[in-house]
Design a protein around this motif. Sequence first.
Motif, PDB file in Angstrom:
ATOM      1  N   GLY A   1      -8.972   9.311  -2.342  1.00  0.00           N
ATOM      2  CA  GLY A   1      -9.110   9.714  -0.956  1.00  0.00           C
ATOM      3  C   GLY A   1     -10.001  10.948  -0.959  1.00  0.00           C
ATOM      4  O   GLY A   1      -9.970  11.740  -1.906  1.00  0.00           O
TER       5      GLY A   1
ATOM      6  N   GLU B   1     -10.568   7.093   2.639  1.00  0.00           N
ATOM      7  CA  GLU B   1     -10.032   6.568   1.385  1.00  0.00           C
ATOM      8  C   GLU B   1     -11.123   5.832   0.616  1.00  0.00           C
ATOM      9  O   GLU B   1     -11.835   5.004   1.176  1.00  0.00           O
ATOM     10  N   LYS B   2     -11.260   6.162  -0.656  1.00  0.00           N
ATOM     11  CA  LYS B   2     -12.201   5.505  -1.575  1.00  0.00           C
ATOM     12  C   LYS B   2     -13.586   5.249  -0.951  1.00  0.00           C
ATOM     13  O   LYS B   2     -14.016   4.103  -0.794  1.00  0.00           O
TER      14      LYS B   2
ATOM     15  N   GLU C   1      -5.069  -2.501   1.901  1.00  0.00           N
ATOM     16  CA  GLU C   1      -3.727  -1.902   1.812  1.00  0.00           C
ATOM     17  C   GLU C   1      -3.467  -0.925   2.960  1.00  0.00           C
ATOM     18  O   GLU C   1      -4.413  -0.362   3.524  1.00  0.00           O
TER      19      GLU C   1
ATOM     20  N   GLY D   1       0.825  -1.207   0.000  1.00  0.00           N
ATOM     21  CA  GLY D   1       0.000   0.000   0.000  1.00  0.00           C
ATOM     22  C   GLY D   1       0.858   1.255   0.000  1.00  0.00           C
ATOM     23  O   GLY D   1       2.048   1.214   0.328  1.00  0.00           O
TER      24      GLY D   1
ATOM     25  N   THR E   1      -3.708   7.748   3.348  1.00  0.00           N
ATOM     26  CA  THR E   1      -4.835   8.545   3.866  1.00  0.00           C
ATOM     27  C   THR E   1      -5.079   8.233   5.342  1.00  0.00           C
ATOM     28  O   THR E   1      -5.332   9.144   6.136  1.00  0.00           O
ATOM     29  N   ASP E   2      -5.004   6.957   5.725  1.00  0.00           N
ATOM     30  CA  ASP E   2      -5.239   6.597   7.133  1.00  0.00           C
ATOM     31  C   ASP E   2      -4.142   7.165   8.032  1.00  0.00           C
ATOM     32  O   ASP E   2      -4.396   7.570   9.167  1.00  0.00           O
TER      33      ASP E   2
ATOM     34  N   GLY F   1       0.761   3.906   1.951  1.00  0.00           N
ATOM     35  CA  GLY F   1       1.263   4.308   3.269  1.00  0.00           C
ATOM     36  C   GLY F   1       2.538   3.551   3.606  1.00  0.00           C
ATOM     37  O   GLY F   1       3.523   4.131   4.091  1.00  0.00           O
TER      38      GLY F   1
ATOM     39  N   GLN G   1      -2.883   2.391   3.921  1.00  0.00           N
ATOM     40  CA  GLN G   1      -3.215   3.593   3.161  1.00  0.00           C
ATOM     41  C   GLN G   1      -2.561   4.840   3.761  1.00  0.00           C
ATOM     42  O   GLN G   1      -2.639   5.076   4.968  1.00  0.00           O
TER      43      GLN G   1
END
Length: 291
Positions: free
Chosen positions: A172, A193-194, A230, A110, A234-235, A112, A232
């Motif tokens: 995201g 995300e998504k 994955e 991923g 974003t996280d 991240g 991410q």
Amino acid sequence: MTQKIRKAVFPAAGLGTRFLPATKAIPKEMLCLVDKPLIQYGVEEAVAAGCTEIILVSSRGKASMEDHFDRAPELEANLASKNKTALLEVARSVAKLAKVTVTRQAEPLGLGHAVLMAKEIVGNEPFCVILPDDIVDARTACMKQMVEAYEETGSSIIGSEIVEGDAIQNYGCLKVTPDSKNPRLLQISDMVEKPKPQDAPSQNAIIGRYLLTPRIFEMLETITPGAGGELQLTDGIKALLKYEKVYGFTYEGKRHDAGDKLGFLKATVEFGLKNEKLGADFRAWLKQFPL
Ligand code: UTP
């Protein structure tokens, strides 16, 4: 005074499945837009933003990417012996763009996780992340605009644009309120995300440009698999929001998703038409098609 932005990380260890079969043996990042591989556009953008160090997050089968930014003694000797000085300069100039360091991501776990692979090389300073398949055509380099926004806020900055309708489910997504002083800056209160279109907090999508404070690495060490199974980015940034302000940034320019077949074709036509040497002939040739 903010710390100077010197380093740019290029996550480039993905499998490029959307572009198969082209990307079976050739890195997506080395697909060529007119006469330059995608990753070179990103590296030139980072250099225009003031970066002097490029960190490639690479993986198996992607050595051509590293070679592209290295000297090529045989090629150079050949061009020199034939007095092809202009081409010699083109070949040499790529290696002179910046200092390039390579780190590896053993498995594509991923985005991240890919960024986390650059932790030691980046160290304790703010840095850029550029996704090389997002090509941003802009009068002022997109990352330069973001560095200026960072200098204004001292906070992490995420490149963003409005996308239409259900398309938000591919990105995201940011929950934002525009900043009262600078309308290009968006104060972020949440991100996902998504998202399913009905769950998306806005149509503000994250694009492949980030300027992050080094605390992001601590966050990336704690995240668990998210969308698509994955790790991410974003996280990680969402976790960072608990400690620091993070801004979205509406950049000026036009983005092409060159990691997607249709997006790549569109970018090829637009860049072809704009090309100083080829543009006029290409335009004349295109006119034969009854569009
Ligand atoms: P993408 O999702 O666009 O790239 O990730 P991908 O996974 O290679 O392509 P598809 O979706 O299968 O077609 C954006 C960037 O992040 C990198 C990719 O190489 C790409 O440049 N990436 C993604 C990594 O470096 N590691 C990962 O684990 C995932």
